[in-house]
Design a protein around this motif. Structure first.
Motif, PDB file in Angstrom:
ATOM      1  N   ILE A   1      15.359 -13.071  -5.645  1.00 50.58           N
ATOM      2  CA  ILE A   1      13.933 -13.346  -5.798  1.00 50.58           C
ATOM      3  C   ILE A   1      13.162 -12.885  -4.577  1.00 50.58           C
ATOM      4  N   VAL A   2      13.774 -12.971  -3.386  1.00 50.68           N
ATOM      5  CA  VAL A   2      13.111 -12.468  -2.182  1.00 50.68           C
ATOM      6  C   VAL A   2      12.915 -10.955  -2.276  1.00 50.68           C
ATOM      7  N   LEU A   3      13.959 -10.244  -2.700  1.00 49.96           N
ATOM      8  CA  LEU A   3      13.849  -8.792  -2.843  1.00 49.96           C
ATOM      9  C   LEU A   3      12.842  -8.410  -3.921  1.00 49.96           C
ATOM     10  N   ALA A   4      12.866  -9.143  -5.032  1.00 49.89           N
ATOM     11  CA  ALA A   4      11.933  -8.835  -6.127  1.00 49.89           C
ATOM     12  C   ALA A   4      10.487  -9.086  -5.703  1.00 49.89           C
ATOM     13  N   ALA A   5      10.237 -10.237  -5.067  1.00 50.34           N
ATOM     14  CA  ALA A   5       8.879 -10.563  -4.635  1.00 50.34           C
ATOM     15  C   ALA A   5       8.401  -9.603  -3.553  1.00 50.34           C
ATOM     16  N   THR A   6       9.293  -9.235  -2.627  1.00 50.90           N
ATOM     17  CA  THR A   6       8.923  -8.290  -1.574  1.00 50.90           C
ATOM     18  C   THR A   6       8.614  -6.919  -2.154  1.00 50.90           C
ATOM     19  N   THR A   7       9.424  -6.488  -3.108  1.00 51.15           N
ATOM     20  CA  THR A   7       9.187  -5.196  -3.761  1.00 51.15           C
ATOM     21  C   THR A   7       7.844  -5.188  -4.474  1.00 51.15           C
ATOM     22  N   PHE A   8       7.538  -6.270  -5.180  1.00 48.83           N
ATOM     23  CA  PHE A   8       6.254  -6.386  -5.874  1.00 48.83           C
ATOM     24  C   PHE A   8       5.095  -6.347  -4.877  1.00 48.83           C
ATOM     25  N   THR A   9       5.241  -7.062  -3.758  1.00 54.15           N
ATOM     26  CA  THR A   9       4.200  -7.099  -2.735  1.00 54.15           C
ATOM     27  C   THR A   9       3.971  -5.711  -2.132  1.00 54.15           C
ATOM     28  N   LEU A  10       5.043  -5.035  -1.768  1.00 56.92           N
ATOM     29  CA  LEU A  10       4.917  -3.698  -1.183  1.00 56.92           C
ATOM     30  C   LEU A  10       4.238  -2.746  -2.158  1.00 56.92           C
ATOM     31  N   ALA A  11       4.613  -2.833  -3.426  1.00 62.61           N
ATOM     32  CA  ALA A  11       4.060  -1.918  -4.419  1.00 62.61           C
ATOM     33  C   ALA A  11       2.564  -2.133  -4.604  1.00 62.61           C
ATOM     34  N   HIS A  12       2.143  -3.391  -4.804  1.00 64.70           N
ATOM     35  CA  HIS A  12       0.708  -3.567  -5.053  1.00 64.70           C
ATOM     36  C   HIS A  12      -0.112  -3.396  -3.781  1.00 64.70           C
ATOM     37  N   SER A  13       0.512  -3.541  -2.594  1.00 64.49           N
ATOM     38  CA  SER A  13      -0.194  -3.254  -1.343  1.00 64.49           C
ATOM     39  C   SER A  13      -0.448  -1.750  -1.199  1.00 64.49           C
ATOM     40  N   VAL A  14       0.505  -0.949  -1.663  1.00 64.98           N
ATOM     41  CA  VAL A  14       0.340   0.507  -1.622  1.00 64.98           C
ATOM     42  C   VAL A  14      -0.868   0.939  -2.432  1.00 64.98           C
ATOM     43  N   THR A  15      -0.976   0.427  -3.660  1.00 63.29           N
ATOM     44  CA  THR A  15      -2.111   0.843  -4.488  1.00 63.29           C
ATOM     45  C   THR A  15      -3.415   0.201  -4.025  1.00 63.29           C
ATOM     46  N   PHE A  16      -3.355  -0.950  -3.353  1.00 68.44           N
ATOM     47  CA  PHE A  16      -4.544  -1.492  -2.706  1.00 68.44           C
ATOM     48  C   PHE A  16      -5.147  -0.443  -1.776  1.00 68.44           C
ATOM     49  N   VAL A  17      -4.321   0.067  -0.870  1.00 66.77           N
ATOM     50  CA  VAL A  17      -4.788   1.009   0.144  1.00 66.77           C
ATOM     51  C   VAL A  17      -5.191   2.335  -0.488  1.00 66.77           C
ATOM     52  N   LEU A  18      -4.384   2.838  -1.426  1.00 63.00           N
ATOM     53  CA  LEU A  18      -4.710   4.104  -2.069  1.00 63.00           C
ATOM     54  C   LEU A  18      -6.027   4.019  -2.837  1.00 63.00           C
ATOM     55  N   ALA A  19      -6.274   2.867  -3.477  1.00 65.84           N
ATOM     56  CA  ALA A  19      -7.548   2.690  -4.182  1.00 65.84           C
ATOM     57  C   ALA A  19      -8.705   2.667  -3.205  1.00 65.84           C
ATOM     58  N   ALA A  20      -8.517   2.007  -2.046  1.00 64.31           N
ATOM     59  CA  ALA A  20      -9.579   1.942  -1.036  1.00 64.31           C
ATOM     60  C   ALA A  20      -9.884   3.318  -0.463  1.00 64.31           C
ATOM     61  N   LEU A  21      -8.869   4.192  -0.422  1.00 66.67           N
ATOM     62  CA  LEU A  21      -9.068   5.547   0.079  1.00 66.67           C
ATOM     63  C   LEU A  21      -9.585   6.494  -0.996  1.00 66.67           C
ATOM     64  N   GLY A  22      -9.710   5.997  -2.204  1.00 64.19           N
ATOM     65  CA  GLY A  22     -10.195   6.832  -3.291  1.00 64.19           C
ATOM     66  C   GLY A  22      -9.169   7.821  -3.802  1.00 64.19           C
TER      67      GLY A  22
END
Length: 403
Positions: free
Chosen positions: A235-256
């Motif tokens: 569950i730690v690996l799954a939650a961390t993977t989910f967090t890393l993934a949606h953080s990536v698209t957070f930043v990419l969306a902010a950069l357009g």
């Protein structure tokens, strides 16, 4: 298994499924909440230019009701149903008095405690956000004197009107030699450009926490991860993977750099819920009478078997799409949204704290049950996964069909 035991298991599955379905009802309600987007800038002393984006159909019904303007309601609703942006803008322009009065009575700007006088600047235009039409309105606020700070107050689309539960107003500003962003809602109607760092941090932290708690689809996705994780490492690996993934698209969306329509993002989020929950059901079905062996399986890379490693890859891919859903909640869909980037990261922290709290509350209970009663634990996680997967499929069909 005896017939009585089977009946008890079926009852548990039915109860969980019904609970999930009923808990998800608010998420299916159109217009349950709404978001207003505002940008304020000061081109010169005593002058604040404000650009507002408001959900079109909600603006029409709210302004028509407040101004007793039945013709606005009829014309605006017809334009909405026709899906014609030019017709929608024309309907608002023809009834600009009612619409502008509604907005300016509920969105106010002051300088040093003195109210600034608003005037409309140009006509209405129509754009789209999260798959629905938004009206753009520019207002010029003339302030009686220069001041070291400006105050903004928003009561747009309150729950008391009866059309939505409530709304939030995402504000970006470049005033008083300061640039920043804030979020206003029913608990915080006003802010000042003198607002402290801690106050801004708390607003977006709380907004992120409330967004996850109010977003049943994201909670169900997390429950699917918990149900399919056998050990703390998983569950730690799954939650961390989910967090890393949606953080990536957070930043990419902010950069357009990434921008996908809600008509794609929302169905995929629903599909991700069904797939991740169904993954656990498939593994149980595949092993059948040896399903409880899942509790001890996994000695490969990261302590996971091949299916567990594949599951992480699937979670990462779906996490990227969930990140776009989170970013849309803050209006991160314009290129180089640097003003909102800091606030977005704080928003993300709020999401992660609630996510961790749910894991801490649920996973140890399931782990204890599976340790002491392996068969009961297996049926419990299977029931959770079945209910979550069913709801994901229902949402997927609704979002694809536009129901």
């Amino acid at each position: 298994m005896s017939p009585a035991a089977r009946r008890r298991v079926c009852s548990v599955i039915a109860a969980v499924t019904v609970a999930v379905l009923f808990s998800a009802v608010p998420a299916l309600a159109h217009g349950f909440t709404s978001t207003v987007y505002v940008h304020l800038a000061s081109p010169q002393t005593g002058h604040v230019r404000t650009e507002l984006q408001l959900e079109y159909d909600l603006l029409v019904v709210s302004a028509a009701d407040a101004g007793k303007d039945d013709t606005l309601f009829k014309a605006g609703t017809a334009a909405f149903e026709n899906g014609d942006a030019a017709e929608q803008a024309a309907a608002l322009d023809a009834h600009a008095g009612s619409v502008v009065a509604y907005v300016t009575e509920r969105f106010r700007v002051a300088a040093g405690g003195a109210a600034c006088a608003p005037t409309r600047d140009g006509g209405f235009t129509i754009g789209r956000r999260e798959g629905v039409p938004y009206a753009r309105l520019a207002l010029d606020y003339r302030c009686p004197r220069s001041a070291e700070a400006h105050e903004v107050h928003s009561e747009l689309f309150p729950g008391s009107e009866g059309y939505v539960r409530d709304s939030k107003t995402i504000v970006t500003y470049d005033l008083d030699l300061k640039s920043g962003s804030t979020a206003l809602d029913a608990q915080n109607r006003s802010f000042s450009t003198e607002q402290s760092w801690a106050e801004r941090f708390w607003q977006f932290f709380r907004l992120g926490a409330e967004h996850l708690l109010g977003g049943v689809d994201h909670i169900l996705f997390l429950l699917a991860l918990i149900a399919g994780s056998r050990r703390l490492r998983e569950i730690v690996l799954a939650a961390t993977t989910f967090t890393l993934a949606h953080s990536v698209t957070f930043v990419l969306a902010a950069l357009g750099l990434v921008r996908l329509p809600a008509s794609f993002v929302e169905p995929v989020i629903a599909l991700s819920i069904a797939v991740v929950a169904g993954w656990h059901l498939w593994r149980v079905w595949r092993r059948r009478s040896h399903a409880t062996d899942l509790e001890t399986a996994g000695h490969g890379r990261l302590g996971l078997d091949r299916a567990g490693q594949t599951r992480l890859a699937v979670v990462f891919c779906f996490g990227l799409v969930h990140g776009l859903g989170f970013a849309a909640a803050l209006g991160i869909d314009q290129a180089w949204s640097w003003t909102l980037l800091w606030s977005l990261l704080v928003f993300n922290v709020g999401i992660e704290v609630v996510q961790l709290a749910i894991i801490v509350a649920v996973f140890p209970l399931l782990a204890l049950l599976r340790h002491r009663r392996p068969v009961a634990g297996l049926w419990t996680t299977g029931a959770i996964a079945a209910g979550v997967s069913a709801m994901g499929l229902v949402w997927f069909a609704q979002r694809v069909l536009g129901i």
